[in-house]
Design an enzyme around this catalytic site. Structure first.
Site, PDB file in Angstrom:
ATOM      1  N   ARG A   1      -1.018   3.724 -32.168  1.00 17.10           N
ATOM      2  CA  ARG A   1       0.112   3.608 -31.385  1.00 17.10           C
ATOM      3  C   ARG A   1       0.924   2.526 -32.165  1.00 17.10           C
ATOM      4  O   ARG A   1       2.219   2.582 -32.125  1.00 17.10           O
ATOM      5  CB  ARG A   1      -0.079   3.349 -30.174  1.00 17.10           C
ATOM      6  CG  ARG A   1      -0.530   4.378 -29.052  1.00 17.10           C
ATOM      7  CD  ARG A   1      -1.282   4.139 -27.726  1.00 17.10           C
ATOM      8  NE  ARG A   1      -0.413   3.166 -26.925  1.00 17.10           N
ATOM      9  CZ  ARG A   1      -1.162   2.233 -26.088  1.00 17.10           C
ATOM     10  NH1 ARG A   1      -2.327   2.194 -25.979  1.00 17.10           N
ATOM     11  NH2 ARG A   1      -0.348   1.677 -25.336  1.00 17.10           N
TER      12      ARG A   1
ATOM     13  N   ARG B   1      12.436   5.473 -28.008  1.00 20.12           N
ATOM     14  CA  ARG B   1      11.581   5.153 -28.971  1.00 20.12           C
ATOM     15  C   ARG B   1      11.416   5.780 -30.392  1.00 20.12           C
ATOM     16  O   ARG B   1      10.842   5.471 -31.454  1.00 20.12           O
ATOM     17  CB  ARG B   1      10.058   5.758 -28.540  1.00 20.12           C
ATOM     18  CG  ARG B   1       9.146   4.782 -27.912  1.00 20.12           C
ATOM     19  CD  ARG B   1       7.945   5.495 -27.481  1.00 20.12           C
ATOM     20  NE  ARG B   1       6.647   4.811 -27.192  1.00 20.12           N
ATOM     21  CZ  ARG B   1       6.162   4.427 -26.118  1.00 20.12           C
ATOM     22  NH1 ARG B   1       6.830   4.260 -25.106  1.00 20.12           N
ATOM     23  NH2 ARG B   1       4.659   3.697 -26.075  1.00 20.12           N
TER      24      ARG B   1
ATOM     25  N   ARG C   1      -6.404  -4.726 -20.798  1.00 15.89           N
ATOM     26  CA  ARG C   1      -5.565  -4.057 -19.980  1.00 15.89           C
ATOM     27  C   ARG C   1      -6.282  -3.236 -18.864  1.00 15.89           C
ATOM     28  O   ARG C   1      -6.998  -2.526 -19.175  1.00 15.89           O
ATOM     29  CB  ARG C   1      -4.258  -3.270 -20.526  1.00 15.89           C
ATOM     30  CG  ARG C   1      -3.434  -2.831 -19.516  1.00 15.89           C
ATOM     31  CD  ARG C   1      -1.951  -2.558 -19.982  1.00 15.89           C
ATOM     32  NE  ARG C   1      -1.924  -1.271 -21.093  1.00 15.89           N
ATOM     33  CZ  ARG C   1      -0.769  -0.924 -21.631  1.00 15.89           C
ATOM     34  NH1 ARG C   1       0.231  -1.564 -21.294  1.00 15.89           N
ATOM     35  NH2 ARG C   1      -1.075   0.154 -22.376  1.00 15.89           N
TER      36      ARG C   1
ATOM     37  N   LYS D   1       6.297  -5.289 -21.266  1.00 20.44           N
ATOM     38  CA  LYS D   1       7.377  -4.629 -20.900  1.00 20.44           C
ATOM     39  C   LYS D   1       7.223  -4.209 -19.343  1.00 20.44           C
ATOM     40  O   LYS D   1       7.900  -4.593 -18.628  1.00 20.44           O
ATOM     41  CB  LYS D   1       7.779  -3.372 -21.781  1.00 20.44           C
ATOM     42  CG  LYS D   1       8.059  -3.648 -23.160  1.00 20.44           C
ATOM     43  CD  LYS D   1       8.561  -2.452 -23.948  1.00 20.44           C
ATOM     44  CE  LYS D   1       7.410  -1.265 -23.804  1.00 20.44           C
ATOM     45  NZ  LYS D   1       5.901  -1.779 -24.545  1.00 20.44           N
TER      46      LYS D   1
ATOM     47  N   ARG E   1      -6.717   2.413 -19.218  1.00 18.68           N
ATOM     48  CA  ARG E   1      -6.027   3.809 -19.756  1.00 18.68           C
ATOM     49  C   ARG E   1      -6.937   4.247 -20.842  1.00 18.68           C
ATOM     50  O   ARG E   1      -7.410   3.352 -21.641  1.00 18.68           O
ATOM     51  CB  ARG E   1      -4.516   3.472 -20.331  1.00 18.68           C
ATOM     52  CG  ARG E   1      -3.681   3.567 -19.335  1.00 18.68           C
ATOM     53  CD  ARG E   1      -2.143   3.118 -19.601  1.00 18.68           C
ATOM     54  NE  ARG E   1      -1.859   3.483 -20.915  1.00 18.68           N
ATOM     55  CZ  ARG E   1      -0.548   3.107 -21.439  1.00 18.68           C
ATOM     56  NH1 ARG E   1       0.278   2.266 -20.790  1.00 18.68           N
ATOM     57  NH2 ARG E   1      -0.319   3.725 -22.409  1.00 18.68           N
TER      58      ARG E   1
END
Ligand code: ADP
Ligand code: ADP
Ligand code: ZN
Length: 224
Positions: A178, A93, A132, A18, A167
């Protein structure tokens, strides 16, 4: 040709791409990205009151309470750059957030133009999230991947030369939580928006440029 603001939701599980897509879409369509996750990470790193309130939820991979998220969204929406529209990334969400969003927009005589759902299987999401790397510069926030989308200069951003970091919530344990939270609380939004006939599903497992083109085709269809 439809006029009025272009109010888009970029929907998908954590790691679907996203953020990566939003950064390109904002350039092309001249509307801002609203990432509730980015707003919260900035608040946490600045040590603000908001940061203190959201820190424990973000660190564990749980969801920040709906009321707080809706307040964050509403103050962002009040900024003048949102008049031509926006791309929501990571919000809503939950069903109550989606309902709250609808009420806020209705009170401004506005509505959601379309929901673009980027679909990626869990096993790929885990690989994407563990590799990431993010640009530290809050004005940039570009996403890289150690294998799938590396920056040219190791450890630094191609766009702004900012430092790249991993992160804390991109650790394997937090990722598992998550993904569970996504399947339990967020994925029901797919049916919610299908029912409103504004959902557009996109296969998110191909190349970044190919997915971008598919998203643009859908958006152009919405505005013509
Ligand atoms: P990703 O892009 O990997 O899905 P985000 O940056 O969107 O992650 O979100 C990071 C974290 O911030 C979430 O795990 C959650 O704790 C919090 N968060 C972000 N957006 C929301 C939201 N709309 N509702 C509740 N919590 C949120
Ligand atoms: P989200 O905002 O949905 O959590 P990101 O845009 O941050 O997702 O992307 C998650 C990770 O996957 C990043 O490391 C990014 O570079 C990588 N990525 C994004 N799109 C693709 C893709 N189409 N194929 C492979 N990796 C991708
Ligand atoms: Zn950068």
């Amino acid at each position: 040709m439809k006029s009025g603001p272009l109010n888009l939701i970029l929907f998908g599980p954590p790691g679907a791409g996203k953020g990566t897509q939003a950064k390109q879409l904002i350039e092309k369509y001249g509307i801002p990205q609203i990432s509730t996750g980015e707003i919260m990470r900035e608040a946490i790193s600045s040590g603000s009151e908001l940061g203190k309130k959201v820190q424990s939820f973000v660190q564990s991979g749980g969801l920040v309470p709906d009321k707080l998220v809706l307040d964050i969204f509403q103050s962002r929406l009040d900024k003048p750059d949102c008049v031509k529209g926006f791309i929501l990334d990571g919000f809503p969400r939950t069903i109550p957030q989606a309902q709250g969003l609808e009420e806020i927009l209705l009170s401004r005589k506005s509505t959601i133009t379309g929901v673009l759902a980027v679909m990626v299987p869990d096993e790929d999401l885990i690989k994407r999230l563990t590799g990431r790397r993010i640009c530290k510069n809050p004005a940039c926030g570009a996403s890289y991947h150690v294998d799938f989308s590396p920056s040219k200069k190791n450890g630094f951003c191609d766009q702004c030369n900012g430092e790249l970091y991993q992160r804390k919530d991109d650790s394997f344990e937090v990722i598992s939580n998550r993904l569970k939270v996504y399947h339990d609380q967020t994925s029901p939004l797919i049916e919610h928006y299908e029912g409103k006939k504004i959902l557009y599903k996109v296969d998110g497992s191909g190349k970044i440029e190919v997915i971008f083109q598919k998203l643009c085709d859908i958006i152009n269809g919405l505005t013509h």
